[in-house]
Design a protein around this motif. Structure first.
Motif, mmCIF file in Angstrom:
data_model
loop_
_atom_site.group_PDB
_atom_site.id
_atom_site.type_symbol
_atom_site.label_atom_id
_atom_site.label_comp_id
_atom_site.label_asym_id
_atom_site.label_seq_id
_atom_site.Cartn_x
_atom_site.Cartn_y
_atom_site.Cartn_z
ATOM 1 N N UNK A 126 0.814 -1.212 0.000
ATOM 2 C CA UNK A 126 0.000 0.000 0.000
ATOM 3 C C UNK A 126 0.846 1.259 0.000
ATOM 4 N N UNK A 127 1.957 1.235 0.749
ATOM 5 C CA UNK A 127 2.862 2.386 0.768
ATOM 6 C C UNK A 127 3.485 2.605 -0.603
ATOM 7 N N UNK A 128 3.831 1.522 -1.288
ATOM 8 C CA UNK A 128 4.406 1.638 -2.632
ATOM 9 C C UNK A 128 3.391 2.230 -3.614
ATOM 10 N N UNK A 129 2.139 1.825 -3.483
ATOM 11 C CA UNK A 129 1.098 2.378 -4.364
ATOM 12 C C UNK A 129 0.868 3.856 -4.057
ATOM 13 N N UNK A 138 2.782 10.348 -9.523
ATOM 14 C CA UNK A 138 1.863 10.349 -10.665
ATOM 15 C C UNK A 138 2.245 9.288 -11.700
ATOM 16 N N UNK A 139 2.682 8.129 -11.205
ATOM 17 C CA UNK A 139 2.999 7.029 -12.102
ATOM 18 C C UNK A 139 1.761 6.239 -12.491
ATOM 19 N N UNK A 140 0.697 6.397 -11.742
ATOM 20 C CA UNK A 140 -0.530 5.673 -12.021
ATOM 21 C C UNK A 140 -0.663 4.412 -11.178
ATOM 22 N N UNK A 141 -1.883 3.946 -11.039
ATOM 23 C CA UNK A 141 -2.156 2.806 -10.165
ATOM 24 C C UNK A 141 -1.587 1.504 -10.737
ATOM 25 N N UNK A 142 -1.536 1.376 -12.078
ATOM 26 C CA UNK A 142 -0.990 0.168 -12.683
ATOM 27 C C UNK A 142 0.475 -0.016 -12.304
ATOM 28 N N UNK A 143 1.255 1.047 -12.406
ATOM 29 C CA UNK A 143 2.674 0.968 -12.041
ATOM 30 C C UNK A 143 2.831 0.624 -10.562
ATOM 31 N N UNK A 144 2.008 1.251 -9.733
ATOM 32 C CA UNK A 144 2.083 0.986 -8.305
ATOM 33 C C UNK A 144 1.794 -0.465 -7.974
#
Length: 454
Positions: free
Chosen positions: A393-396, A403-409
């Motif tokens: 969760x912290x990484x996301x 602003x990398x997006x949820x997919x990257x997270x």
């Protein structure tokens, strides 16, 4: 079985409705805490009840556990703010951890070693009905009624489990000498939960000075409790029980964190509905139950000699499953079929390994300390899963900050889980089976246990 079915239904249902729940309470940035609050408080519940069981037995402990679990359900169902939801989840976690510890305690007292893989496999079957209906029904309820009713419908299950299990637990006590009691473990469990919470909160805001300070303070607070709550030699991965606990901690952390965030990715990135995502998660749970049944048959056939190999094979299968999960989410062509396949594979791997490590660990229980070993098993599961989901969760959250997006997270979080399961594979080679040299003793136990059960 009823107790575990109730806990399983609630857990599997939450996995499905968590995205909708977080959006409704405007707390998507606290998504990981829906799970971490539950699991970190589960640490406290397992340790508190584990210290009480050997002295007071199951009956009183299970009444308290059910009461706290029920209060948590009500608080979550009526939550009007994300922090209230997190508080409800914390109460549920305490109760669920305590309930599971009572169940493991009863297994240690009533079942000989040769039968434990069978009963643990039977307990895995408690996930079958929740897996069949839980995620899908929860998705339908969230989509067409309200996510709040996913909590309310658990209350009748609690009442049924309570009424039918209390008579059998009334006179269940250990026959061995009771271990000396103290309050240190409960205190250290609370300190560990607080320290882990500080670490996860700090990591989510690590780019700010106070976030870094919280993370450092959390790590410092966690060190001493971990040294005392885990078996001696755990950090050195000592052969035997310590290596078994390390192996288990890493692969269960991988499985449950992967399961939690794959639903988020399928609904938010792939655009699938809650009920479809729930069916995909259900396939993994059913695969787990199937594998648990398979390992019990294999254990009976080889008289427990292949337990370590089954753990290693199961973890290897999980590695393949995690890679397929990442492909299903990350590749443009990844869809329902690949996601479903990945969940079936990873579920089969964990189902092969988990009852086996549980049986190996219970071999180390001494007379009068059955509750302590049972609590340690639950503690390892709760802490590792809570920490893993919290770290993900912290990484996301950091991915959203940049602003990398949820997919990257999500892909970064899954990469962390892949590292965990690879480390688990390495640790599995240091597992040893207590008393494995004597197959004759195993056969005698099996014969005696079968006779007693009849």
């Amino acid at each position: 079985m009823l107790i575990l079915t109730t806990v399983a239904f609630e857990g599997l249902a939450i996995t499905t409705i968590a995205p909708a729940l977080a959006q409704s309470l405007q707390g998507i940035h606290l998504y990981g805490w829906i799970f971490s609050a539950f699991l970190l408080s589960q640490i406290i519940g397992t340790m508190v009840i584990g210290q009480q069981l050997d002295k007071h037995g199951v009956f009183r402990s299970i009444l308290v556990s059910f009461a706290i679990f029920t209060i948590g359900i009500v608080v979550a169902a009526t939550a009007f703010h994300m922090y209230m939801m997190i508080a409800g989840r914390a109460l549920q976690g305490f109760g669920a951890g305590a309930l599971s510890t009572c169940v493991y305690y009863s297994v240690t007292l009533r079942y000989p070693d040769a039968l434990r893989t069978k009963i643990l496999a039977a307990f895995s079957m408690a996930f079958v009905i929740p897996a069949l209906i839980g995620p899908y029904v929860a998705g339908l309820i969230a989509a067409y009624v309200s996510w709040r009713w996913v909590f309310w419908i658990v209350l009748p299950l609690i009442a049924l489990a309570l009424s039918l299990t209390l008579p059998s637990f009334r006179h269940l006590y250990s026959n061995g000498p009771t271990a000396p009691r103290g309050r240190k473990k409960e205190i250290y469990a609370i300190l560990l939960a607080i320290g882990t919470g500080l670490l996860l909160t700090g990591l989510g805001e690590i780019l700010k000075w106070w976030g870094m300070m919280l993370a450092v303070a959390g790590v410092c607070m966690m060190i001493r409790p971990l040294q005392l709550l885990l078996p001696e030699g755990t950090f050195k991965m000592k052969q035997g029980l310590p290596a078994t606990m390390v192996t288990r901690a890493l692969y269960v952390a991988c499985y449950f964190a992967t399961e939690s965030y794959v639903v988020l990715a399928l609904t938010q990135v792939k655009g699938l509905s809650e009920e479809v995502a729930g069916l995909i998660v259900a396939a993994g749970a059913l695969s787990w139950s199937t594998a648990a049944w398979v390992q019990s048959k294999l254990d009976e056939r080889d008289l427990g000699r292949g337990r370590r190999s089954r753990v290693t094979y199961g973890i290897g299968i999980m590695i393949v499953g995690v890679l397929l999960v990442m492909m299903a989410i990350g590749l443009p062509g990844g869809g329902i079929v690949l996601a479903l396949t990945s969940q079936i594979i990873i579920g089969f791997g964990v189902g092969l390994a988990n009852p086996t490590t549980g049986a190996i660990a219970l071999q180390y229980a001494q007379a009068g300390k059955e509750g302590e070993v049972s609590a340690t098993l639950q503690f390892v599961d709760s802490f590792s899963i809570g920490l893993s989901i919290g770290l993900s969760g912290a990484l996301i959250a950091l991915s959203e900050t940049f602003q990398w997006g949820i997919l990257t997270g999500v892909l970064i979080a899954l990469s962390l889980q892949l590292c965990f399961v690879l480390l688990s594979l390495l640790a599995s080679f240091r597992i040893t089976i207590r008393g494995s040299a004597g197959t004759h003793a195993y056969e005698e136990t099996l014969s005696s246990g079968t006779s007693n059960s009849m």
